[in-house]
Design an enzyme around this catalytic site. Structure first.
Site, mmCIF file in Angstrom:
data_model
loop_
_atom_site.group_PDB
_atom_site.id
_atom_site.type_symbol
_atom_site.label_atom_id
_atom_site.label_comp_id
_atom_site.label_asym_id
_atom_site.label_seq_id
_atom_site.Cartn_x
_atom_site.Cartn_y
_atom_site.Cartn_z
ATOM 1 N N ASP A 159 4.901 1.788 6.755
ATOM 2 C CA ASP A 159 5.072 2.266 5.424
ATOM 3 C C ASP A 159 5.596 1.038 4.508
ATOM 4 O O ASP A 159 5.456 1.148 3.437
ATOM 5 C CB ASP A 159 6.252 3.178 5.591
ATOM 6 N N HIS A 187 9.538 8.511 9.144
ATOM 7 C CA HIS A 187 8.253 8.335 9.060
ATOM 8 C C HIS A 187 7.671 9.407 8.804
ATOM 9 O O HIS A 187 7.115 9.982 9.743
ATOM 10 C CB HIS A 187 7.827 7.247 10.371
HETATM 11 P P1 NAI Z 1 -5.290 8.271 19.830
HETATM 12 O O1 NAI Z 1 -5.462 10.081 19.999
HETATM 13 O O2 NAI Z 1 -6.485 7.830 19.445
HETATM 14 O O3 NAI Z 1 -4.649 7.999 21.251
HETATM 15 C C1 NAI Z 1 -3.630 8.442 21.685
HETATM 16 C C2 NAI Z 1 -3.667 8.147 23.323
HETATM 17 O O4 NAI Z 1 -2.605 8.543 23.825
HETATM 18 C C3 NAI Z 1 -4.811 8.945 23.916
HETATM 19 O O5 NAI Z 1 -5.843 7.873 24.386
HETATM 20 C C4 NAI Z 1 -3.964 9.715 24.937
HETATM 21 O O6 NAI Z 1 -4.837 9.916 25.954
HETATM 22 C C5 NAI Z 1 -2.744 8.976 25.039
HETATM 23 N N1 NAI Z 1 -1.452 9.801 25.603
HETATM 24 C C6 NAI Z 1 -1.437 11.295 25.199
HETATM 25 N N2 NAI Z 1 -0.289 11.748 25.932
HETATM 26 C C7 NAI Z 1 0.056 10.598 26.926
HETATM 27 C C8 NAI Z 1 1.162 10.582 27.783
HETATM 28 N N3 NAI Z 1 1.886 11.461 27.908
HETATM 29 N N4 NAI Z 1 1.282 9.110 28.174
HETATM 30 C C9 NAI Z 1 0.301 8.043 27.993
HETATM 31 N N5 NAI Z 1 -0.642 8.236 27.268
HETATM 32 C C10 NAI Z 1 -0.853 9.365 26.301
HETATM 33 O O7 NAI Z 1 -4.126 8.290 18.595
HETATM 34 P P2 NAI Z 1 -3.914 6.932 17.831
HETATM 35 O O8 NAI Z 1 -4.657 6.802 16.734
HETATM 36 O O9 NAI Z 1 -3.936 5.844 18.900
HETATM 37 O O10 NAI Z 1 -2.107 7.323 17.629
HETATM 38 C C11 NAI Z 1 -1.426 7.267 18.468
HETATM 39 C C12 NAI Z 1 -0.168 7.737 17.867
HETATM 40 O O11 NAI Z 1 0.520 6.902 16.960
HETATM 41 C C13 NAI Z 1 -0.114 9.250 17.072
HETATM 42 O O12 NAI Z 1 0.856 10.298 17.502
HETATM 43 C C14 NAI Z 1 -0.101 8.978 15.684
HETATM 44 O O13 NAI Z 1 0.110 10.054 14.912
HETATM 45 C C15 NAI Z 1 0.827 7.926 15.582
HETATM 46 N N6 NAI Z 1 0.856 6.949 14.529
HETATM 47 C C16 NAI Z 1 2.321 6.457 13.980
HETATM 48 C C17 NAI Z 1 1.975 5.599 12.797
HETATM 49 C C18 NAI Z 1 3.566 5.137 12.410
HETATM 50 O O14 NAI Z 1 3.453 4.646 11.487
HETATM 51 N N7 NAI Z 1 4.766 5.383 13.084
HETATM 52 C C19 NAI Z 1 0.892 5.412 12.308
HETATM 53 C C20 NAI Z 1 -0.166 5.807 12.808
HETATM 54 C C21 NAI Z 1 -0.335 6.432 14.040
#
Ligand code: NAI
Length: 329
Positions: A159, A187
Site C-alpha cells: 500500500d 491492509h
Molecule cells: P495463491 O493462491 O497463489 O497461493 C497461496 C498458496 O498458499 C497456495 O499454494 C496454497 O496451497 C498455500 N496455502 C494455503 N493454505 C496453506 C497453509 N495452511 N499452509 C501453507 N500453505 C498454504 O495466493 P497468492 O497470490 O500467493 O497470495 C497469498 C496471500 O497473500 C493471499 O492471502 C493474498 O490475499 C495475500 N496478499 C496480501 C497482500 C498484502 O499486501 N498484505 C497483497 C497481495 C496478496
C-alpha cells in the site's frame, strides 16, 4: 562466509511465493555474502507443485542458496527459522463473508504461531502477508507463547509503494522522491495512506500537489482499491508487487531507516496515537542502527487524518473481536 540464515515461507508454491523465493535465494534481500536456507511450507495437495519450484531453484544454481527443505510439516518447516514469511492462506471465495474468511484463516495461523514458537529461533521475526494479514498476524503472535510481540509484523508496504507511485505520477517526479508516506491501520479498503505528512523532494506533498480534492478523494480511493483494479486488469491478484513489498519490508526492518524518514508496517500497538494497545495496526516505523525498531512519535494527525485512522482502527477492533476464540486469554 557467514553461517546461513533460515527463511521459512508458507504458501511457497503460490503466486507470491513464486515471485519471492528466487529473489531471496539470489541474495538481493539479505546481502551478497549471506547464504540462506529456504524452508518451503505448503499444504499436502500443493507439494507436487512445490517440488517443481524446488527443481527451478536447483536449476538457478544460486551461489548463496545453501539448503532447501520442502514440507507440509510445520515443525520441520519452522525449524531454526530466523525469518518466517507467512504468505499462504485460503482466498476469499464467492459468497464467503469476511468473518468466514477470518475464521478459516485464523485456524491456520494459530497452528503456525504455535509451531514458530516451538521450533524457530527465539529471535525469529515473522511477517504475515496472507490476508486478512493484520488479524492473521495477531492470531499467530497470540499463539506464539514466549516470543516477543515486537517480532511480529503484517504487511502494508504494498500500500505504501502504491501510494508513493500515485503521488509521484501526479507530481511528475520519480517515486523515489516521495518519502514519509505512512499507511495507517488495516491492509484493507479502510487503510489510510497519509498524504498530509508525506514529502516530495523534502517538501510537503500538499505544497507540490495543490489539488487537495484529488488528495482527499481519488488518491485515497485509488490506493485503497488498487488490489481490486489489478485483479480486474490481470485476471489474477497482484503477486509480483506483493512479493516485492514483502522483500522491501524485510530490507527495511534489517537496515537503518534513512534519517528523517519512516516506513509502513503493521506492528502490535503499544497505544501510540491512541490506537488500542494489542491490535496489529500499520503506523510509521523506524529501524535503528542496532536493528531494533520503534514507532515514530509526534507525527501530526489533523482532523481529516484522525477520522480516517479511527475508521480503519475500528475495523481492526471488529476483526479482533470476531476471532477472539482463537486468541488465548
Ligand atoms: P495463491 O493462491 O497463489 O497461493 C497461496 C498458496 O498458499 C497456495 O499454494 C496454497 O496451497 C498455500 N496455502 C494455503 N493454505 C496453506 C497453509 N495452511 N499452509 C501453507 N500453505 C498454504 O495466493 P497468492 O497470490 O500467493 O497470495 C497469498 C496471500 O497473500 C493471499 O492471502 C493474498 O490475499 C495475500 N496478499 C496480501 C497482500 C498484502 O499486501 N498484505 C497483497 C497481495 C496478496
Amino acid at each position: 562466509m557467514k553461517d546461513p540464515i533460515t527463511v521459512s515461507i508458507t504458501g511457497a508454491a503460490g503466486n507470491i511465493g513464486y515471485a519471492l523465493l528466487f529473489r531471496i535465494a539470489s541474495g538481493s534481500v539479505f546481502g551478497p555474502d549471506q547464504p540462506v536456507n529456504l524452508n518451503l511450507i505448503e499444504i499436502e495437495p500443493a507439494l507436487p507443485a512445490l517440488q517443481g519450484v524446488v527443481m527451478e531453484l536447483d536449476d538457478c544454481a544460486f551461489p548463496l542458496l545453501n539448503e532447501i527443505t520442502a514440507t507440509a510439516d510445520l515443525n520441520e518447516g519452522f525449524k531454526d527459522a530466523d525469518w518466517a514469511l507467512l504468505v499462504g492462506s485460503v482466498p476469499r471465495k464467492a459468497g464467503m463473508e469476511r468473518n468466514d474468511l477470518l475464521g478459516i484463516n485464523g485456524k491456520i495461523f494459530t497452528g503456525q504461531g504455535q509451531a514458530i514458537a516451538a521450533n524457530a529461533k527465539s529471535s525469529c521475526r515473522t511477517l504475515v502477508v496472507g490476508n486478512p494479514c493484520n488479524t492473521n498476524c495477531l492470531i499467530a503472535m497470540s499463539n506464539a507463547a514466549g516470543l516477543p510481540k515486537n517480532q511480529f509484523f503484517a504487511m502494508t508496504r504494498l500500500d505504501e509503494n502504491r501510494a508513493k507511485s500515485q503521488l509521484a505520477a501526479k507530481a511528475g517526479v520519480h517515486s523515489s522522491q516521495v518519502t514519509n508516506l505512512c499507511i495507517w491501520g488495516n491492509h484493507s479498503a479502510t487503510q489510510y495512506p497519509d498524504f498530509t505528512n508525506a514529502k516530495i523532494d523534502g517538501k510537503p506533498v500538499t505544497e507540490v500537489i495543490t489539488d487537495i480534492d484529488w488528495l482527499k478523494g481519488e488518491f485515497i480511493s485509488t490506493v485503497q482499491q488498487r488490489g481490486a483494479a489489478i485483479i480486474k486488469a490481470r485476471g489474477a491478484s497482484s503477486a509480483a508487487s506483493a512479493a516485492n513489498a514483502a522483500l522491501d519490508t524485510v530490507v527495511s526492518l534489517i537496515n537503518p531507516t534513512p534519517e528523517g524518514d519512516w516506513h509502513s508496517v503493521a506492528v502490535c500497538s503499544d497505544g501510540s496515537y491512541g490506537i488500542e494497545a494489542g491490535i496489529m495496526a500499520s503506523m510509521p516505523i523506524r529501524t535503528n542502527a542496532d536493528g531494533t525498531w520503534e514507532v515514530v512519535q509526534g507525527v501530526p494527525v489533523d482532523e481529516f487524518s484522525q477520522e480516517k485512522i479511527d475508521a480503519t482502527i475500528a475495523e481492526l477492533v471488529e476483526e479482533r473481536d470476531a476471532v477472539k476464540d482463537l486468541i488465548p486469554g
